[in-house]
Design an enzyme around this catalytic site. Structure first.
Site, short mmCIF file in Angstrom:
data_model
loop_
_atom_site.label_atom_id
_atom_site.label_comp_id
_atom_site.label_asym_id
_atom_site.label_seq_id
_atom_site.Cartn_x
_atom_site.Cartn_y
_atom_site.Cartn_z
N LYS A 274 0.81 -1.04 -0.01
CA LYS A 274 -0.39 0.29 -0.25
C LYS A 274 0.69 1.74 -0.13
O LYS A 274 0.49 2.50 -0.44
CB LYS A 274 -1.20 0.00 1.08
N ASP A 275 2.04 1.04 0.55
CA ASP A 275 3.18 2.30 0.44
C ASP A 275 3.32 3.00 -0.58
O ASP A 275 3.84 4.07 -0.97
CB ASP A 275 4.70 2.00 1.04
N ARG B 294 -8.90 8.79 5.16
CA ARG B 294 -9.62 7.45 4.35
C ARG B 294 -9.86 6.78 6.06
O ARG B 294 -11.47 6.25 5.77
CB ARG B 294 -8.75 6.23 3.67
N ARG B 295 -8.95 6.51 7.16
CA ARG B 295 -9.77 6.19 8.28
C ARG B 295 -10.55 7.27 9.09
O ARG B 295 -11.79 6.92 9.29
CB ARG B 295 -8.51 5.92 8.71
N ARG C 58 2.17 10.37 13.99
CA ARG C 58 2.87 9.56 12.87
C ARG C 58 4.10 8.97 14.03
O ARG C 58 3.52 8.38 15.32
CB ARG C 58 3.63 10.97 12.66
N ARG D 138 3.78 4.66 17.41
CA ARG D 138 2.11 5.30 17.75
C ARG D 138 1.54 4.72 19.27
O ARG D 138 0.90 4.54 19.61
CB ARG D 138 1.37 4.96 16.78
N CYS E 121 -2.11 8.43 -2.25
CA CYS E 121 -3.38 7.89 -0.68
C CYS E 121 -3.34 8.75 0.14
O CYS E 121 -4.03 8.61 1.00
CB CYS E 121 -1.92 6.54 0.27
#
Length: 529
Positions: free
Chosen positions: A80-81, A132-133, A150, A156, A246
């Site tokens: 996904k990156d 998105r989230r 971040r 996190r 993204c």
């Protein structure tokens, strides 16, 4: 192959796990490997939101430069990156199996509220730097406050420990791979087809090589997961066609079941906007991404002007807000009424009960109006997220939620975990007993009729473009006196409701899930002529 393959990777714990995972796969087929750690631009930039970095090459550029220079043979990326286009001279030669692409919410235990969807307390502060989230989370919990988050996974989590947030959202894949002990938090898992659709290719590793390294390409086919590659190709093509990267609040998830590709897509213009959601099915992937993207082009297609739904609807409900966003008029009225059949419960009925299973929100409402004194360790099962929400509002979290539109499938899933136990079924008079029929002979079943359904007289006809029916009884009530108008389209909330239309030889649309999110997806996908 006689050469040692040099694998390039970032130096985070998760990146190293990913590189070692690929190394182990290659070692298993007799290929020797060496891991080389390379620092990337994304590791150095700490002042930008994560969604500004992902998909833009910040985590991959240096790895790709080493590949092109020949100092490494293979780079392992979180798929996904990656940008949707490979740099000239490079290609993705293989992909891994897909780790569970679900999202998880980690919640400080004193910030848990089981009466709320997703279990975060009212007005809770949730950490995520993903638009998105954010857009999807606010769609189901508009009261929450979203703050940037971040750092790598461990960083996190430490920020949550330090109580900078009440909860944070992470990809389950990273948590599973690192085998972290999270017992200090309450964990809520969100499946990829429910409230939070994942990022394209979430949970998949990409193995990138030089496109002229045919020898290594041939070897890598032995560890390539072709089924996963087929599904994520759809997801990443959708991302590519939207040309948003993204930072766009875009989720897309494709799975193959019984030779049918099922795709969930969610898209907004900002993290604060309520997203549009779409569900489509196809037997082929060719042209599927193009079909999905075209559905979001509202300058070239027409949505319904008016939608009828056979239940009362709050202006704060998901379905209402999803339609109101596009100025769709909503005609919401139930065509049935319910009345209780009992007014008192004897305590003996709960003796040795392990489960209480509800097939509707009405069942929950009438059951708890009787003020039952329940065994301390009793578990709850429900059909649909709407029933889950109704149970949560009473401060109770179901141990089983059947999310399929087909109650027969729900019955099989529930039987797999509940066979051999004692189950109480509070339900309506003349209920179909689909779940009970799927249980084994060793299972003790107690049926408890607590309400009955009565059809309203003279249900008024609707002239809406789309008619949404939420139960078989509502179908019966409507069509006693009414016929369909030319061009009207039908959405049936589940298989049992749909069977009423099959008996009438009327085509209908079946949502992916029997709840307001599924209904909103179905209505958004309908083209009006």
């Amino acid at each position: 192959m006689n050469r040692t393959i040099i694998i390039g990777t970032r130096g985070s714990d998760l990146a190293l796990w990913q590189a070692n995972h690929v190394a182990d796969k290659l070692n298993d087929i007799g290929i020797s490997t060496e891991i080389k750690i390379i620092k990337t631009q994304g590791d150095n930039i700490l002042n930008l939101r994560l969604d500004k970095l992902e998909g833009k090459g910040f985590f991959t550029k240096e790895l790709e430069e080493h590949l092109l220079a020949g100092t490494i043979d293979l780079a392992v990326h979180s798929h996904k990156d990656l940008p949707t286009e490979n740099p000239p001279g490079l290609k993705i030669a293989a992909v891994s199996e897909r780790e569970d692409p679900s999202e998880i919410i980690l919640i400080l235990k004193d910030c848990v509220d089981f009466s709320k969807k997703l279990s975060v307390k009212h007005n809770g502060i949730v950490g995520t730097s993903s638009n998105r989230r954010q857009s999807q989370l606010l769609a189901v919990r508009p009261d929450l406050e979203i703050e940037d988050l971040r750092g790598n996974v461990n960083t996190r989590i430490q920020k949550l420990r330090d109580e900078n947030y009440d909860a944070i959202i992470l990809a389950k894949a990273g948590i599973s791979r690192l085998k972290l002990d999270l017992s200090e938090f309450y964990i809520e898992e969100i499946e990829p087809t429910s409230e939070l659709v994942p990022a394209p290719a979430q949970g998949v590793l990409a193995i990138q090589i030089r496109d002229n390294d045919e020898e290594l390409n041939t070897v890598l086919q032995q560890i390539n997961d072709a089924e996963v590659a087929n599904c994520i190709a759809v997801e990443r093509k959708v991302l590519n066609l939207f040309n948003g990267g993204c930072h766009m609040p875009l989720g897309c998830y494709c799975e193959r079941e019984d030779d049918i590709f099922k795709v969930w897509t969610t898209k907004a213009n900002s993290g604060e906007e309520l997203p549009d959601r779409l569900y489509v099915e196809s037997i082929i992937t060719e042209g599927l991404a193009e079909k999905i993207v075209a559905k979001f082009d509202l300058e070239k297609r027409k949505l319904a002007k008016k939608v009828f739904i056979s239940r009362e609807l709050s202006e704060h409900s998901y379905f209402y807000r999803a339609l109101a966003k596009h100025d769709i008029e909503i005609e919401a009225r139930s065509l049935i009424k319910t009345v209780p059949t009992i007014h008192k419960l004897d305590s003996y009925i709960f003796r040795n009960v392990d489960w209480i299973f509800f097939s509707s929100k009405n069942g929950i409402e009438y059951f708890f109006k009787l003020n039952p004194v329940l065994p301390k360790d009793v578990k709850f099962g429900v059909v649909g997220r709407g029933s889950e929400d109704a149970l949560r509002q009473l401060g109770k979290v179901p141990a089983f939620v059947g999310e399929s539109s087909d109650v027969a499938e729900v019955a099989e899933e529930f039987a797999a975990i509940a066979n051999g136990t004692h189950i109480l079924f509070p339900s309506a008079k003349d209920s179909l007993r689909t779940v009970q029929k799927a249980l084994s002979q060793e299972t003790q079943i107690t049926d408890l009729t607590i309400y009955e359904t009565i059809l309203v007289d003279d249900a008024a006809q609707s002239f809406a473009d789309v008619l949404v029916f939420t139960s078989p009884s509502n179908v019966e009530a409507y069509f006693i006196d009414n016929l369909l108008e030319p061009g009207q389209q039908i959405v049936a909330i589940g298989v049992s409701t749909g069977k009423k239309f099959e008996e009438m030889n009327v085509p209908y649309i079946l949502p992916s899930s029997p709840d307001e999110i599924g209904l909103a997806e179905a209505v958004f996908g309908i083209d009006i002529k």
